[in-house]
Design a protein around this motif. Sequence first.
Motif, short mmCIF file in Angstrom:
data_model
loop_
_atom_site.label_atom_id
_atom_site.label_comp_id
_atom_site.label_asym_id
_atom_site.label_seq_id
_atom_site.Cartn_x
_atom_site.Cartn_y
_atom_site.Cartn_z
N ASP A 90 0.83 -1.21 0.00
CA ASP A 90 0.00 0.00 0.00
C ASP A 90 0.86 1.26 0.00
N LEU A 91 0.20 2.38 -0.26
CA LEU A 91 0.88 3.66 -0.31
C LEU A 91 0.69 4.42 0.99
N SER A 92 1.59 5.35 1.23
CA SER A 92 1.41 6.27 2.36
C SER A 92 0.27 7.23 2.02
N PRO A 93 -0.26 7.95 3.00
CA PRO A 93 -1.36 8.89 2.72
C PRO A 93 -1.01 9.97 1.70
N ASN A 94 0.28 10.25 1.52
CA ASN A 94 0.66 11.25 0.51
C ASN A 94 1.02 10.62 -0.83
N GLY A 95 0.76 9.31 -0.96
CA GLY A 95 0.91 8.66 -2.26
C GLY A 95 2.28 8.11 -2.56
N GLU A 96 3.10 7.88 -1.55
CA GLU A 96 4.43 7.34 -1.78
C GLU A 96 4.46 5.83 -1.53
N LEU A 151 -4.73 6.84 -6.96
CA LEU A 151 -5.49 8.07 -6.73
C LEU A 151 -6.35 7.98 -5.48
N ARG A 152 -6.91 6.80 -5.20
CA ARG A 152 -7.72 6.66 -3.98
C ARG A 152 -6.86 6.75 -2.72
N ALA A 153 -5.57 6.45 -2.84
CA ALA A 153 -4.70 6.58 -1.67
C ALA A 153 -4.59 8.03 -1.22
N VAL A 154 -4.72 8.96 -2.16
CA VAL A 154 -4.59 10.38 -1.81
C VAL A 154 -5.92 11.13 -1.89
#
Length: 392
Positions: free
Chosen positions: A146-152, A353-356
């Motif tokens: 998964d990605l971090s909340p800022n999309g990394e 995109l849903r991650a951010v």
Amino acid sequence: MTFGELGALPLTALVTRPVTEQFPDLRPGAARFDAPAGTLVHHAVRDVLTRYPARAGEFSADVAHPRSRTVLDWAAGRFRALIGARGGVVSFGADMTSLTEGFVRSVAPALRPGDEVMCTALDHAANVDPWRESAVRQGAVVRVADLSPNGELTVEAVTEQLSPRTRWVAVTAGSNVLGSAPDIPAICAAARSTGARIFVDGVQAPAHRFVDVAAWGCDAFVTSADKWYGPRCGVLWNRDGRPGSAVVRTADRPGAEHGPGIEVVLAAGVAAEVLLNWDRPAVFRHGERLANLLARGLRMIDGVRVLGRPDGRSPIPIVSFQVVGRSAADVAAILAAEGIAVGHGTFGAEGALRAVSPDVPESLRAGVARYTTRDDVRALLGGVAAIAASGV
């Protein structure tokens, strides 16, 4: 085999011309930010595609023909040089999706029940769905980093999903929506430590960052020449196989178009040669500067939200954003009427995109290319500001 053999100008002459002359399809007054979906073709590439039919008698559709074999091997060699490959097999296909599907099908029979395949939330569906479907058929387990909340996508997020049962890791070298680029060498090293192999989706990478598959340690790398100023053509490098070999593959998807003709393969090789002849550090800095300028400008507009890019910078010059209260499709249409081309939607990367933006993943996407200018950025910022100020 050289570009000059087709009677075209030497590449050294073409690549040093003003940018407007290197891209004959540029139109005055048009600001093109649609490069992530496909760039304009370079003058040298267009020359090949237009001159080749007049000399088709010297070539053959049969890739075993000596002349065609020469073209194929030359193009494969230029692609290896572009991505830092030493040996391995280069395959040319209709597109990245076909090549990826074909590759996954070729390795899937080795998967056993309980084996694991790891994908990431940053990746385009074309580098997720084939792995997921093949794993399900083979009884293997699919894990997702998964990605971090800022999309990394962090190395830690990948290592958390690795285990001794991991057989393949599928990861992108650069997001097609957030512009972020994970630490591929570190991810490859972590995967190899568990005995896993690594498949890298590099569709957006060659135009914007140096690729070195030998240093990275990945096992396969796939990209699309039409994202780096070439023709529509997928190119895949596979470490396994006879060193220096190259093949043309037909489309792997049922109902898909046939694989590329020899002239398209030649044009893909020329596109690689163009990049190799450019001052790539300067080209990469150009893209980074303009993308950062765009991201900063968009953040200053009330009612506009930039997705990802937590520090305002990303290795791939792509900026995705939303205008509060306006659909992405409507904003794109208004900008298009003003001669400003941007993409809209989820671009096959809804997970990223849903991650951010969990509730509304649809966004506008602006990508910077070699031919993008500061005036283009100003035009886009002005257009977006006017739309945001106008309300719903």
